[in-house]
Design a protein around this motif. Structure first.
Motif, PDB file in Angstrom:
ATOM      1  N   SER A  56       0.845  -1.192   0.000  1.00  0.00           N
ATOM      2  CA  SER A  56       0.000   0.000   0.000  1.00  0.00           C
ATOM      3  C   SER A  56       0.882   1.244   0.000  1.00  0.00           C
ATOM      4  O   SER A  56       2.049   1.191   0.367  1.00  0.00           O
ATOM      5  CB  SER A  56      -0.908   0.007   1.235  1.00  0.00           C
ATOM      6  OG  SER A  56      -0.127   0.055   2.425  1.00  0.00           O
TER       7      SER A  56
ATOM      8  N   LYS B 116       1.405   0.379   5.216  1.00  0.00           N
ATOM      9  CA  LYS B 116       0.780  -0.215   6.390  1.00  0.00           C
ATOM     10  C   LYS B 116       0.255  -1.626   6.113  1.00  0.00           C
ATOM     11  O   LYS B 116      -0.116  -2.334   7.054  1.00  0.00           O
ATOM     12  CB  LYS B 116      -0.366   0.670   6.882  1.00  0.00           C
ATOM     13  CG  LYS B 116       0.105   2.002   7.477  1.00  0.00           C
ATOM     14  CD  LYS B 116      -1.048   2.786   8.061  1.00  0.00           C
ATOM     15  CE  LYS B 116      -0.555   4.083   8.720  1.00  0.00           C
ATOM     16  NZ  LYS B 116      -1.662   4.862   9.317  1.00  0.00           N
ATOM     17  N   SER B 117       0.244  -2.015   4.841  1.00  0.00           N
ATOM     18  CA  SER B 117      -0.221  -3.380   4.510  1.00  0.00           C
ATOM     19  C   SER B 117       0.369  -3.795   3.172  1.00  0.00           C
ATOM     20  O   SER B 117       0.892  -2.960   2.415  1.00  0.00           O
ATOM     21  CB  SER B 117      -1.754  -3.427   4.433  1.00  0.00           C
ATOM     22  OG  SER B 117      -2.218  -2.598   3.370  1.00  0.00           O
ATOM     23  N   ARG B 118       0.283  -5.127   2.905  1.00  0.00           N
ATOM     24  CA  ARG B 118       0.719  -5.641   1.612  1.00  0.00           C
ATOM     25  C   ARG B 118      -0.247  -6.744   1.191  1.00  0.00           C
ATOM     26  O   ARG B 118      -0.810  -7.458   2.033  1.00  0.00           O
ATOM     27  CB  ARG B 118       2.141  -6.163   1.681  1.00  0.00           C
ATOM     28  CG  ARG B 118       2.381  -7.302   2.626  1.00  0.00           C
ATOM     29  CD  ARG B 118       3.855  -7.665   2.678  1.00  0.00           C
ATOM     30  NE  ARG B 118       4.119  -8.662   3.738  1.00  0.00           N
ATOM     31  CZ  ARG B 118       5.343  -9.030   4.096  1.00  0.00           C
ATOM     32  NH1 ARG B 118       6.399  -8.496   3.490  1.00  0.00           N
ATOM     33  NH2 ARG B 118       5.515  -9.932   5.038  1.00  0.00           N
ATOM     34  N   THR B 119      -0.389  -6.884  -0.132  1.00  0.00           N
ATOM     35  CA  THR B 119      -1.324  -7.862  -0.692  1.00  0.00           C
ATOM     36  C   THR B 119      -0.528  -8.911  -1.459  1.00  0.00           C
ATOM     37  O   THR B 119       0.334  -8.572  -2.283  1.00  0.00           O
ATOM     38  CB  THR B 119      -2.315  -7.176  -1.639  1.00  0.00           C
ATOM     39  OG1 THR B 119      -2.975  -6.108  -0.933  1.00  0.00           O
ATOM     40  CG2 THR B 119      -3.348  -8.163  -2.142  1.00  0.00           C
TER      41      THR B 119
ATOM     42  N   VAL C 295      -4.572  -9.818   2.179  1.00  0.00           N
ATOM     43  CA  VAL C 295      -3.983  -8.560   2.664  1.00  0.00           C
ATOM     44  C   VAL C 295      -3.403  -8.781   4.060  1.00  0.00           C
ATOM     45  O   VAL C 295      -4.113  -9.211   4.971  1.00  0.00           O
ATOM     46  CB  VAL C 295      -5.025  -7.423   2.699  1.00  0.00           C
ATOM     47  CG1 VAL C 295      -4.379  -6.128   3.236  1.00  0.00           C
ATOM     48  CG2 VAL C 295      -5.597  -7.180   1.300  1.00  0.00           C
ATOM     49  N   GLN C 296      -2.139  -8.483   4.199  1.00  0.00           N
ATOM     50  CA  GLN C 296      -1.437  -8.664   5.477  1.00  0.00           C
ATOM     51  C   GLN C 296      -1.046  -7.297   6.052  1.00  0.00           C
ATOM     52  O   GLN C 296      -0.485  -6.452   5.361  1.00  0.00           O
ATOM     53  CB  GLN C 296      -0.169  -9.499   5.283  1.00  0.00           C
ATOM     54  CG  GLN C 296       0.562  -9.821   6.584  1.00  0.00           C
ATOM     55  CD  GLN C 296       1.848 -10.597   6.333  1.00  0.00           C
ATOM     56  OE1 GLN C 296       2.689 -10.153   5.569  1.00  0.00           O
ATOM     57  NE2 GLN C 296       1.963 -11.760   6.963  1.00  0.00           N
ATOM     58  N   SER C 297      -1.349  -7.065   7.325  1.00  0.00           N
ATOM     59  CA  SER C 297      -1.009  -5.787   7.985  1.00  0.00           C
ATOM     60  C   SER C 297       0.489  -5.740   8.285  1.00  0.00           C
ATOM     61  O   SER C 297       1.092  -6.731   8.677  1.00  0.00           O
ATOM     62  CB  SER C 297      -1.798  -5.637   9.290  1.00  0.00           C
ATOM     63  OG  SER C 297      -1.372  -4.472   9.990  1.00  0.00           O
ATOM     64  N   LEU C 298       1.054  -4.564   8.101  1.00  0.00           N
ATOM     65  CA  LEU C 298       2.484  -4.347   8.391  1.00  0.00           C
ATOM     66  C   LEU C 298       2.692  -3.433   9.591  1.00  0.00           C
ATOM     67  O   LEU C 298       3.831  -3.026   9.880  1.00  0.00           O
ATOM     68  CB  LEU C 298       3.183  -3.719   7.171  1.00  0.00           C
ATOM     69  CG  LEU C 298       3.189  -4.555   5.895  1.00  0.00           C
ATOM     70  CD1 LEU C 298       3.832  -3.775   4.766  1.00  0.00           C
ATOM     71  CD2 LEU C 298       3.911  -5.881   6.112  1.00  0.00           C
ATOM     72  N   GLU C 299       1.620  -3.099  10.296  1.00  0.00           N
ATOM     73  CA  GLU C 299       1.742  -2.144  11.398  1.00  0.00           C
ATOM     74  C   GLU C 299       2.536  -2.700  12.579  1.00  0.00           C
ATOM     75  O   GLU C 299       3.039  -1.942  13.408  1.00  0.00           O
ATOM     76  CB  GLU C 299       0.349  -1.699  11.853  1.00  0.00           C
ATOM     77  CG  GLU C 299      -0.381  -0.894  10.790  1.00  0.00           C
ATOM     78  CD  GLU C 299      -1.712  -0.364  11.304  1.00  0.00           C
ATOM     79  OE1 GLU C 299      -2.024  -0.618  12.488  1.00  0.00           O
ATOM     80  OE2 GLU C 299      -2.428   0.302  10.540  1.00  0.00           O
ATOM     81  N   HIS C 300       2.649  -4.035  12.659  1.00  0.00           N
ATOM     82  CA  HIS C 300       3.407  -4.625  13.756  1.00  0.00           C
ATOM     83  C   HIS C 300       4.897  -4.768  13.418  1.00  0.00           C
ATOM     84  O   HIS C 300       5.694  -5.174  14.266  1.00  0.00           O
ATOM     85  CB  HIS C 300       2.851  -6.004  14.105  1.00  0.00           C
ATOM     86  CG  HIS C 300       2.997  -7.006  12.981  1.00  0.00           C
ATOM     87  ND1 HIS C 300       2.209  -6.959  11.852  1.00  0.00           N
ATOM     88  CD2 HIS C 300       3.867  -8.037  12.809  1.00  0.00           C
ATOM     89  CE1 HIS C 300       2.562  -7.945  11.026  1.00  0.00           C
ATOM     90  NE2 HIS C 300       3.572  -8.609  11.597  1.00  0.00           N
ATOM     91  N   LYS C 301       5.274  -4.426  12.185  1.00  0.00           N
ATOM     92  CA  LYS C 301       6.667  -4.537  11.777  1.00  0.00           C
ATOM     93  C   LYS C 301       7.498  -3.378  12.349  1.00  0.00           C
ATOM     94  O   LYS C 301       6.977  -2.313  12.665  1.00  0.00           O
ATOM     95  CB  LYS C 301       6.784  -4.538  10.243  1.00  0.00           C
ATOM     96  CG  LYS C 301       6.082  -5.703   9.574  1.00  0.00           C
ATOM     97  CD  LYS C 301       6.734  -7.033   9.915  1.00  0.00           C
ATOM     98  CE  LYS C 301       6.086  -8.196   9.154  1.00  0.00           C
ATOM     99  NZ  LYS C 301       6.728  -9.486   9.468  1.00  0.00           N
TER     100      LYS C 301
END
Length: 538
Positions: free
Chosen positions: A102, A106-109, A130-136
């Motif tokens: 995105s 904040k996310s990737r597909t 869709v996977q969230s990246l906010e925890h990275k």
């Protein structure tokens, strides 16, 4: 036994130091070698996974990625996925996956995700997930940004007890060169654990063997080259101390050509020099004692040359006077003198010979004698100075000179005629005020033949005083390199007019103040002071 124990303790310290040094170098070499080994392995894995990632990108049509994410899989997607699966198996990588990020990271597909059949407990992520990246972590997001915006290749190494893995990600560009997705390849590094174990085992074994060999050789060379010569040197120096500088000859066994050999020769030479020194010291001590006794006599003679009767003349009550001279060494160059020229004229002199010690004292005797003798021939201080100056210049190869202040007081009238040959100005107490009696000083005596000198006059009134001194007073120095100075002297003599102090009390007061100011600092110059009080009877 005590000396041998000390040598053994020294040997132990040296050997223990060598062991610690060897261990330290072993650790350092192992660490540096392992770091280099790790760098080379990581570089190899990074290049291999990059090539796999570039191969995987060649299978994908970047222009179809938006359509697959919108409409789902089709025949082209299926064939591409099949080829990526085959690459995953044949290349022996764990995962190959392609994702679209995105704009805010904040996310990737996921578009593709393949999993090696040997990987247990891992599921394939479907198209469009869709996977969230906010925890990275921020570093992880920054690496994604570098790939997307700057097109950089990023490799991340993760280590575990099983060996770890490497993840290499490269940009996927469309026909316009814009990065639209990221292709990532994950390859296990299980073989690295075995390589690392074998490498460390070989390195540690080699380092320990080298250290042990080093310690053995070091100990042998240490004993032959250092410990044994040191034992001989210590035995000889102990014998040297116990037998008044004599040696037994053991040092001749030391054949070293290094510092220890030089030390052994130095000890032998020291024995010869010490015996000679003891002999010379014995003679020098006797000579010093003789010179000291002679200096004590000289000090006594010089003190006896200066008038010490106070008040000076019982039949002359108009004059009350006191003076003191404290040499910086056993004898000094300062002197004072006072005497009756006739029944109505009284002369006083304060002088300072350049230099210190015996030469200055001898010159002082000559100058004092000439000044007193000339006072009975010539009438004024200027005439006396001119005569004495020429006489002193005749045989003055040493280059000494005398600063001098001389006055002749007419007792009946109080008129005082004085001259100054380069001396410090005296202080005068007159009309209830204290000030410096400053005039233009003439050249000091014995400096140049044929010099003229000038007389000055002042009339003393009842209870007027004059304080004459040498520069040892104002130049007295304390431990902080500060001078006593004229200003402090003037301030100390500005006494209350209701106080009536005798000349002796004033000189004792100034001397005590100088001692307090100087403290523990040594005296560098002679200190001479003379105070005269005029008390006319009419």
């Amino acid at each position: 036994m005590k000396r041998k124990f000390q040598i053994s303790a020294l040997s132990a310290k040296l050997i223990i130091g060598a062991v610690f040094f060897g261990f330290f170098m072993c650790v350092i070499n192992s660490f540096v070698s392992y770091h280099e080994f790790k760098t080379q392995v990581e570089s190899l894995y990074k290049n291999v996974t990059k090539q796999f990632a570039e191969t995987a990108v060649s299978y994908v049509d970047p222009e179809r990625i938006p359509y697959w994410l919108k409409d789902g899989s089709d025949g082209l997607w299926d064939s591409t996925n099949q080829r990526l699966n085959e690459l995953t198996e044949t290349a022996e990588v764990a995962f190959i996956y392609l994702t679209v990020l995105s704009s805010d990271y904040k996310s990737r597909t996921y578009v593709f995700d393949t999993v090696n059949s040997l990987v247990i407990d891992s599921k394939v992520i479907p198209l469009g997930f869709v996977q969230s990246l906010e925890h990275k972590t921020p570093d992880y997001i920054e690496n994604l940004r570098l790939i997307m915006e700057e097109g950089k290749v990023q490799s991340y190494f993760s280590y575990s007890k099983k060996g770890g893995h490497v993840t290499t990600s490269i940009p996927v560009r469309n026909y316009m060169g814009k990065t639209v997705a990221i292709m990532s390849v994950v390859k296990p590094m299980e073989e690295i654990r075995e390589y690392k174990t074998n490498y460390l085992r070989s390195m540690i074994f080699a380092a320990l063997a080298f250290t042990a060999l080093f310690i053995v050789l070091y100990t042998l060379s240490l004993f032959a080259g250092i410990i044994r010569p040191l034992m001989l040197i210590i035995d000889e120096t102990s014998h040297f101390a116990e037998h008044h500088g004599e040696l037994t000859g053991l040092l001749k066994k030391i054949k070293n050509r290094d510092e220890l050999g030089l030390l052994a020769k130095s000890v032998e030479k020291m024995s010869v020099d010490m015996n000679k020194y003891i002999s010379d010291l014995t003679a020098a001590t006797a000579e010093r004692e003789r010179i000291g006794a002679e200096l004590n006599v000289a000090t006594k003679i010089q003190a006896e040359m200066l008038p010490r009767t106070f008040p000076p003349y019982k039949n002359c009550p108009e004059i009350e006077l006191y003076a003191s001279m404290n040499p910086a060494k056993e004898v000094g160059g300062d002197f004072y003198d006072f005497f009756m020229v006739d029944e109505d004229h009284f002369a006083l002199v304060v002088a300072d010979v350049s230099g210190k010690g015996v030469p200055a004292a001898l010159f002082m005797v000559v100058a004092k004698t000439l000044l007193k003798d000339a006072a009975f021939t010539f009438k004024t201080p200027a005439e006396i100075f001119a005569h004495v100056n020429n006489t002193l210049c005749e045989n003055n190869a040493s280059g000494l000179f005398v600063t001098c202040w001389m006055a002749i007081l007419e007792i009946s009238t109080g008129k005082m005629t004085f001259a100054n040959a380069g001396h410090t100005p005296p202080l005068i107490y007159k009309d209830r005020n204290i000030s410096f009696l400053k005039t233009q000083p003439d050249l000091m005596l014995a400096a140049m033949e044929g010099m003229p000198y000038e007389n000055h006059e002042i009339t003393l009134g009842s209870c007027d005083r004059i304080f004459v001194y040498t520069d040892g007073v104002t130049e007295a120095t304390n431990s902080e390199e500060q001078l006593y100075g004229e200003e402090r002297l003037l301030k100390r003599l500005q006494l209350d007019t209701t106080k009536v102090l005798s000349p002796k009390e004033i000189i004792d007061f100034v001397r005590a103040d100088i001692d307090e100011f100087v403290g523990g600092a040594p005296q560098f110059d002679d200190i001479t002071m003379l105070e005269m009080l005029y008390k006319p009877t009419k």
